[in-house]
Design a protein around this motif. Sequence first.
Motif, short mmCIF file in Angstrom:
data_model
loop_
_atom_site.label_atom_id
_atom_site.label_comp_id
_atom_site.label_asym_id
_atom_site.label_seq_id
_atom_site.Cartn_x
_atom_site.Cartn_y
_atom_site.Cartn_z
N LYS A 86 0.83 -1.21 0.00
CA LYS A 86 0.00 0.00 0.00
C LYS A 86 0.86 1.25 0.00
O LYS A 86 0.56 2.22 -0.70
N VAL A 87 1.91 1.24 0.78
CA VAL A 87 2.82 2.40 0.84
C VAL A 87 3.48 2.62 -0.51
O VAL A 87 3.57 3.75 -0.99
N VAL A 88 3.92 1.54 -1.15
CA VAL A 88 4.56 1.67 -2.47
C VAL A 88 3.57 2.25 -3.48
O VAL A 88 3.93 3.13 -4.27
N ILE A 89 2.33 1.80 -3.45
CA ILE A 89 1.31 2.33 -4.36
C ILE A 89 1.11 3.82 -4.12
O ILE A 89 1.05 4.62 -5.06
N LEU A 94 3.24 5.92 -2.77
CA LEU A 94 4.44 6.65 -3.19
C LEU A 94 4.47 6.84 -4.71
O LEU A 94 4.85 7.91 -5.20
N LYS A 95 4.08 5.81 -5.44
CA LYS A 95 4.03 5.93 -6.90
C LYS A 95 2.99 6.97 -7.32
O LYS A 95 3.22 7.75 -8.24
N GLU A 96 1.85 6.96 -6.64
CA GLU A 96 0.81 7.94 -6.93
C GLU A 96 1.31 9.36 -6.64
O GLU A 96 1.07 10.29 -7.42
N MET A 97 2.04 9.50 -5.54
CA MET A 97 2.60 10.81 -5.20
C MET A 97 3.62 11.26 -6.25
O MET A 97 3.66 12.43 -6.62
N ASP A 98 4.42 10.33 -6.73
CA ASP A 98 5.40 10.66 -7.77
C ASP A 98 4.69 11.15 -9.03
O ASP A 98 5.07 12.17 -9.62
N THR A 99 3.64 10.44 -9.43
CA THR A 99 2.85 10.86 -10.59
C THR A 99 2.23 12.23 -10.36
O THR A 99 2.25 13.09 -11.23
N ASN A 151 -1.78 14.31 -2.52
CA ASN A 151 -0.46 14.04 -1.94
C ASN A 151 -0.50 14.16 -0.42
O ASN A 151 0.10 13.35 0.29
N GLN A 152 -1.20 15.15 0.09
CA GLN A 152 -1.31 15.30 1.55
C GLN A 152 -2.03 14.11 2.17
O GLN A 152 -1.62 13.61 3.22
N THR A 153 -3.08 13.64 1.51
CA THR A 153 -3.81 12.46 2.00
C THR A 153 -2.90 11.23 1.98
O THR A 153 -2.87 10.44 2.93
N ASN A 154 -2.13 11.08 0.89
CA ASN A 154 -1.20 9.94 0.80
C ASN A 154 -0.11 10.03 1.86
O ASN A 154 0.26 9.01 2.45
N GLN A 155 0.40 11.22 2.11
CA GLN A 155 1.43 11.39 3.14
C GLN A 155 0.88 11.00 4.51
O GLN A 155 1.56 10.32 5.29
N LYS A 156 -0.35 11.40 4.79
CA LYS A 156 -0.98 11.05 6.07
C LYS A 156 -1.13 9.53 6.19
O LYS A 156 -0.82 8.95 7.24
N PHE A 157 -1.59 8.89 5.12
CA PHE A 157 -1.76 7.44 5.11
C PHE A 157 -0.42 6.75 5.37
O PHE A 157 -0.33 5.84 6.20
N ILE A 158 0.61 7.17 4.64
CA ILE A 158 1.94 6.55 4.79
C ILE A 158 2.46 6.73 6.21
O ILE A 158 2.99 5.80 6.81
N LYS A 159 2.27 7.92 6.78
CA LYS A 159 2.72 8.17 8.14
C LYS A 159 2.01 7.24 9.12
O LYS A 159 2.64 6.66 10.01
N GLU A 160 0.69 7.07 8.96
CA GLU A 160 -0.07 6.19 9.84
C GLU A 160 0.41 4.75 9.73
O GLU A 160 0.59 4.06 10.74
N VAL A 161 0.64 4.28 8.50
CA VAL A 161 1.10 2.90 8.30
C VAL A 161 2.47 2.70 8.94
O VAL A 161 2.71 1.72 9.64
#
Length: 118
Positions: free
Chosen positions: A43-46, A48-53, A88-98
Amino acid sequence: QEFRDKAAQNSIEPLNNEEATITEEGVEKDRELVAGFLPNTKKVVIKLKEMDTNNKTIIDLKKKQIQEVRGEKEKEHSEELSNKVMQNQTNQKFIKEVLDNMRIEVAAAKKKFPDEPE
């Protein structure tokens, strides 16, 4: 030899024979550990890829926004830009929680199994 030199530069000691012994039990424990982290890691890799895009899209939109002189098109780019930043902010929050949850799980495992190596 290159790896040994690099390890020595980083103060990493080579494994002794006992540490380097691979057992079926050890491999199975490693599999269980990896299996526990794998779903979150994927999930984190997905994300991160989304954030890169999104970051690439943001750069492109900023360039377009600078070049646009018509108000409507500039507004459209600005809205899309805001949406990508929010994603990106939502993804960063998700990654931080994981990562926080994984850190807690590792700390709990260290307390539960203090004699076990990492």
